[in-house]
Design a protein around this motif. Structure first.
Motif, mmCIF file in Angstrom:
data_model
loop_
_atom_site.group_PDB
_atom_site.id
_atom_site.type_symbol
_atom_site.label_atom_id
_atom_site.label_comp_id
_atom_site.label_asym_id
_atom_site.label_seq_id
_atom_site.Cartn_x
_atom_site.Cartn_y
_atom_site.Cartn_z
ATOM 1 N N LEU A 1 0.814 -1.215 0.000
ATOM 2 C CA LEU A 1 0.000 0.000 0.000
ATOM 3 C C LEU A 1 0.849 1.267 0.000
ATOM 4 O O LEU A 1 0.339 2.354 -0.237
ATOM 5 C CB LEU A 1 -0.926 -0.004 1.224
ATOM 6 N N ILE A 2 2.135 1.112 0.241
ATOM 7 C CA ILE A 2 3.032 2.266 0.314
ATOM 8 C C ILE A 2 3.821 2.441 -0.985
ATOM 9 O O ILE A 2 3.800 3.495 -1.599
ATOM 10 C CB ILE A 2 3.972 2.147 1.527
ATOM 11 N N CYS A 3 4.526 1.391 -1.409
ATOM 12 C CA CYS A 3 5.399 1.516 -2.586
ATOM 13 C C CYS A 3 4.846 0.827 -3.833
ATOM 14 O O CYS A 3 5.455 0.921 -4.894
ATOM 15 C CB CYS A 3 6.792 0.977 -2.255
ATOM 16 N N ALA A 4 3.739 0.111 -3.701
ATOM 17 C CA ALA A 4 3.087 -0.614 -4.798
ATOM 18 C C ALA A 4 3.889 -1.819 -5.283
ATOM 19 O O ALA A 4 3.569 -2.406 -6.303
ATOM 20 C CB ALA A 4 2.740 0.309 -5.960
ATOM 21 N N GLY A 5 4.940 -2.203 -4.547
ATOM 22 C CA GLY A 5 5.691 -3.405 -4.878
ATOM 23 C C GLY A 5 4.937 -4.649 -4.433
ATOM 24 O O GLY A 5 3.829 -4.571 -3.899
ATOM 25 N N ILE A 6 5.535 -5.790 -4.642
ATOM 26 C CA ILE A 6 4.916 -7.046 -4.235
ATOM 27 C C ILE A 6 5.021 -7.190 -2.726
ATOM 28 O O ILE A 6 6.091 -7.006 -2.149
ATOM 29 C CB ILE A 6 5.585 -8.235 -4.941
ATOM 30 N N ALA A 7 3.892 -7.499 -2.090
ATOM 31 C CA ALA A 7 3.852 -7.665 -0.638
ATOM 32 C C ALA A 7 2.893 -8.794 -0.286
ATOM 33 O O ALA A 7 1.986 -9.115 -1.055
ATOM 34 C CB ALA A 7 3.399 -6.380 0.039
ATOM 35 N N GLN A 8 3.100 -9.364 0.870
ATOM 36 C CA GLN A 8 2.220 -10.414 1.358
ATOM 37 C C GLN A 8 1.110 -9.769 2.184
ATOM 38 O O GLN A 8 1.369 -8.916 3.032
ATOM 39 C CB GLN A 8 2.995 -11.396 2.234
ATOM 40 N N ARG A 9 -0.134 -10.187 1.931
ATOM 41 C CA ARG A 9 -1.252 -9.704 2.747
ATOM 42 C C ARG A 9 -1.323 -10.568 3.998
ATOM 43 O O ARG A 9 -1.310 -11.791 3.924
ATOM 44 C CB ARG A 9 -2.560 -9.786 1.981
ATOM 45 N N ILE A 10 -1.411 -9.921 5.146
ATOM 46 C CA ILE A 10 -1.488 -10.602 6.425
ATOM 47 C C ILE A 10 -2.919 -10.454 6.945
ATOM 48 O O ILE A 10 -3.457 -9.343 6.982
ATOM 49 C CB ILE A 10 -0.504 -9.983 7.461
ATOM 50 N N GLN A 11 -3.521 -11.574 7.338
ATOM 51 C CA GLN A 11 -4.866 -11.518 7.911
ATOM 52 C C GLN A 11 -4.806 -10.853 9.278
ATOM 53 O O GLN A 11 -3.948 -11.181 10.093
ATOM 54 C CB GLN A 11 -5.442 -12.930 8.053
ATOM 55 N N CYS A 12 -5.687 -9.907 9.519
ATOM 56 C CA CYS A 12 -5.744 -9.248 10.819
ATOM 57 C C CYS A 12 -7.195 -8.922 11.143
ATOM 58 O O CYS A 12 -8.041 -8.850 10.253
ATOM 59 C CB CYS A 12 -4.867 -7.993 10.852
#
Length: 77
Positions: free
Chosen positions: A4-15
């Protein structure tokens, strides 16, 4: 999933709660409030990557996952 910050690939963490949590290799692990995400989208705003990464780093004390809420983000039209 993307960061959400740099638009790179990131893993979504359930919270739980009104949050989106990501783990990005460049930005680290963080949460952003749903309210802030919606406001950013409505106003066509994005995060300043460098400033946001610095802010997150300053909040990573004791291993806590930093959270960005709407009152902590500067929204300039």
């Amino acid at each position: 999933m993307s960061c959400l910050i740099c638009a790179g690939i990131a893993q979504r963490i359930q919270c739980h709660g009104p949050w989106e949590e990501r783990d990005c290799p460049e930005c680290g692990r963080y949460r952003v409030s749903d309210e802030l995400i919606l406001t950013l989208m409505e106003q066509g705003q994005i995060f300043d990557v460098g400033k946001t990464r610095g802010w997150l780093d300053s909040r990573r004390v004791g291993g806590a996952v930093p959270s960005i809420e709407i009152h902590e983000a500067l929204l300039v039209p």
